[in-house]
Design a protein around this motif. Structure first.
Motif, PDB file in Angstrom:
ATOM      1  N   ARG A 133     -48.730  15.647 105.349  1.00 39.39           N
ATOM      2  CA  ARG A 133     -46.901  15.849 104.993  1.00 39.39           C
ATOM      3  C   ARG A 133     -47.565  17.440 104.436  1.00 39.39           C
ATOM      4  N   PRO A 134     -46.602  18.576 104.488  1.00 40.77           N
ATOM      5  CA  PRO A 134     -47.071  20.064 104.015  1.00 40.77           C
ATOM      6  C   PRO A 134     -47.715  20.006 102.965  1.00 40.77           C
ATOM      7  N   GLU A 135     -47.236  19.338 102.175  1.00 41.52           N
ATOM      8  CA  GLU A 135     -47.268  19.646 100.638  1.00 41.52           C
ATOM      9  C   GLU A 135     -48.749  18.884 100.002  1.00 41.52           C
ATOM     10  N   ALA A 136     -49.489  18.545 100.915  1.00 43.30           N
ATOM     11  CA  ALA A 136     -50.468  17.848 100.806  1.00 43.30           C
ATOM     12  C   ALA A 136     -51.736  18.568 102.089  1.00 43.30           C
ATOM     13  N   ARG A 137     -51.017  19.185 103.351  1.00 43.61           N
ATOM     14  CA  ARG A 137     -51.692  19.420 104.138  1.00 43.61           C
ATOM     15  C   ARG A 137     -53.347  20.302 103.935  1.00 43.61           C
ATOM     16  N   GLY A 138     -53.164  21.494 102.771  1.00 40.66           N
ATOM     17  CA  GLY A 138     -54.650  21.968 102.192  1.00 40.66           C
ATOM     18  C   GLY A 138     -55.189  20.461 101.021  1.00 40.66           C
ATOM     19  N   LYS A 139     -55.133  19.651 100.502  1.00 34.95           N
ATOM     20  CA  LYS A 139     -55.877  19.198  99.978  1.00 34.95           C
ATOM     21  C   LYS A 139     -56.315  17.736 101.087  1.00 34.95           C
ATOM     22  N   ALA A 140     -55.841  17.514 102.567  1.00 33.50           N
ATOM     23  CA  ALA A 140     -56.211  16.926 103.775  1.00 33.50           C
ATOM     24  C   ALA A 140     -57.489  17.673 103.944  1.00 33.50           C
ATOM     25  N   VAL A 141     -56.971  18.486 104.744  1.00 31.94           N
ATOM     26  CA  VAL A 141     -57.952  19.736 105.041  1.00 31.94           C
ATOM     27  C   VAL A 141     -59.406  19.811 104.377  1.00 31.94           C
ATOM     28  N   GLY A 142     -58.867  20.355 102.672  1.00 31.28           N
ATOM     29  CA  GLY A 142     -60.116  19.882 101.768  1.00 31.28           C
ATOM     30  C   GLY A 142     -61.122  18.115 102.122  1.00 31.28           C
ATOM     31  N   THR A 143     -60.772  17.387 102.476  1.00 28.95           N
ATOM     32  CA  THR A 143     -60.903  16.759 101.791  1.00 28.95           C
ATOM     33  C   THR A 143     -61.926  16.302 103.518  1.00 28.95           C
ATOM     34  N   VAL A 144     -61.591  16.375 104.278  1.00 30.79           N
ATOM     35  CA  VAL A 144     -61.966  16.826 105.830  1.00 30.79           C
ATOM     36  C   VAL A 144     -63.177  17.480 105.721  1.00 30.79           C
ATOM     37  N   MET A 145     -62.878  18.729 105.073  1.00 29.96           N
ATOM     38  CA  MET A 145     -64.281  19.748 105.074  1.00 29.96           C
ATOM     39  C   MET A 145     -64.984  19.289 104.408  1.00 29.96           C
ATOM     40  N   SER A 146     -64.730  18.052 102.670  1.00 30.15           N
ATOM     41  CA  SER A 146     -65.967  17.959 102.350  1.00 30.15           C
ATOM     42  C   SER A 146     -67.108  17.178 102.963  1.00 30.15           C
ATOM     43  N   GLY A 147     -66.694  16.405 103.360  1.00 31.20           N
ATOM     44  CA  GLY A 147     -67.359  15.156 104.628  1.00 31.20           C
ATOM     45  C   GLY A 147     -67.657  15.953 105.821  1.00 31.20           C
ATOM     46  N   LEU A 148     -67.894  17.250 105.945  1.00 33.37           N
ATOM     47  CA  LEU A 148     -68.237  18.269 107.311  1.00 33.37           C
ATOM     48  C   LEU A 148     -69.422  18.922 106.512  1.00 33.37           C
TER      49      LEU A 148
END
Length: 407
Positions: A133-148
């Motif tokens: 969702r647009p309002e949760a985009r940064g959170k989703a990107v940050g979560t994947v980046m955490s794994g990376l």
């Protein structure tokens, strides 16, 4: 007929899908960094200078940039899951090529291919941004980046341990086995995302230049990212050379253990994703880029102190990864129909900066040793901060005076 797929509902970004992409990103990106703690052992195996062995790390980053340029745009054109599974086959063969390299030149080619094929995380990131969702985009990107980022940190620790006990070739064999297991998991669990780009590969690649010319915020984010990543790559490539000599006399396992010290960067990735959803990233970036400069000041004054190196590593990792998240969140907000291509432009320039930093720092080590490496880091971090202060200020002023012109 051509538009039937547009009527099909997109899959939801479920918690399990997000975790799958997060873990997968960490496992794949690790392939790029396994060689860094092993460079001294590689140099000894082939009887080459340390600077020549450093080219292995540099070529891996160059290969990653090449893969970003020619593979990632296909994510807007081809079915995402199918593209990812095919790329995994190439990753496995590249890792096996490195494990069985008979000389340094074959290893260089294999390293280039490892980098070029290990771009799957940059397909996962736009996928997460697209499905969120647009309002949760940064959170989703940050979560994947955490794994990376955890993958980057653990890769150095794992390869340092394996290299010290089983030899550097064993690390690439183990990596190939892990990629095979991950391929099977993704085959059964990864959802499909249908393409949105209507055109051929030539027009797809031409659109990259169009995006670069017409998106000033993209150019700014890429410049900041490249200069920042040059600081990061230069340090991690030459750290193993510093630790090998006096007063440390440490092996690849100790160099790899330094990766865990930067765990704060991985923790900050998720936090930074949330902050980027809520606050102006200009001020966040001013602070995070300043951390890079401060880290290199510490490296310069406390280069022969483990405490000093630890403090510098924490600042370097948190500063770089936080800056990277803020940059990517900005990039993914520009054009929802071109997430993969926007990410391609940003990450291609980003990794070319990392490759440049790796190469220049390796040569600086050869000529001036650690003082040269510190000087390189101070120059790149200063340039990153100067670019940010100069051009982000101009963009914000243009937005205030004429919002339409700045969009």
């Amino acid at each position: 007929m051509n538009n039937t797929h547009t009527a099909t509902a997109e899959p939801q970004l479920t918690r399990s899908t997000l975790w799958l992409m997060t873990i997968g990103s960490g496992m794949v990106v690790a392939n790029i960094y396994y060689n860094q703690p092993l460079l001294v052992e590689i140099a000894r195996t082939y009887g080459v200078p340390e600077a020549r062995a450093g080219s292995v790390a540099m070529l891996t980053q160059v290969g990653y940039a090449i893969g970003l340029l020619f593979i990632i745009p296909l994510g807007d054109m081809l079915r995402r899951r199918r593209l990812i599974l095919l790329d995994f086959v190439l990753i496995i063969f590249s890792l096996l090529g490195a494990a069985f390299s008979p000389n340094i030149y074959v290893l260089m080619v294999a390293s280039l291919l490892i980098g070029a094929t290990s771009v799957v995380p940059q397909l996962f990131l736009p996928m997460a941004a697209h499905l969120a969702r647009p309002e949760a985009r940064g959170k989703a990107v940050g979560t994947v980046m955490s794994g990376l980022l955890i993958g980057i940190l653990c890769s150095r620790t794992l390869s340092g341990f394996v290299g010290a006990h089983l030899g550097w070739r064993a690390m690439f064999l183990i990596a190939a086995g892990m990629m095979l297991v991950l391929w099977v998991v993704l085959y059964f669990l990864l959802p499909e995302v249908r393409p949105q780009f209507k055109g051929n590969y030539r027009s797809l690649m031409q659109s990259l230049l169009h995006l670069f010319r017409t998106e000033p915020k993209l150019r700014l984010a890429a410049a900041r990212g490249a200069l920042s990543f040059a600081c990061f790559g230069g340090f991690w490539t030459t750290l193993v050379f510093l630790l090998e000599g006096p007063p440390f006399h440490a092996g690849p396992d100790v160099a790899g253990a330094f990766g865990l010290i930067g765990a704060g960067g991985a923790v900050m990735a998720s936090v930074m994703g949330r902050l980027s959803d809520r606050f102006d990233t200009r001020y966040i970036l001013m602070g995070t880029i300043s951390m890079l400069f401060l880290a290199y000041l510490i490296f310069g004054f406390f280069s022969y102190s483990l405490v000093g190196l630890v403090a510098g590593v924490i600042l370097l990792d948190v500063g770089l990864q936080s800056s990277h998240i803020a940059n990517q969140t900005l990039v993914f907000s520009l054009n929802p129909q071109a997430h993969n291509r926007l990410n391609t432009v940003y990450m291609f320039i980003y990794f070319m900066g990392g490759a440049a930093g790796t190469y220049i720092a390796s040569q600086a080590w050869r000529i001036w040793r650690w003082d040269g490496v510190v000087a390189v880091g101070l120059v790149f971090s200063s340039l990153a901060l100067a670019v940010h202060l100069l051009y982000s200020g101009r963009r914000s002023q243009a937005t205030a005076e004429n919002p339409e012109a700045a969009s």
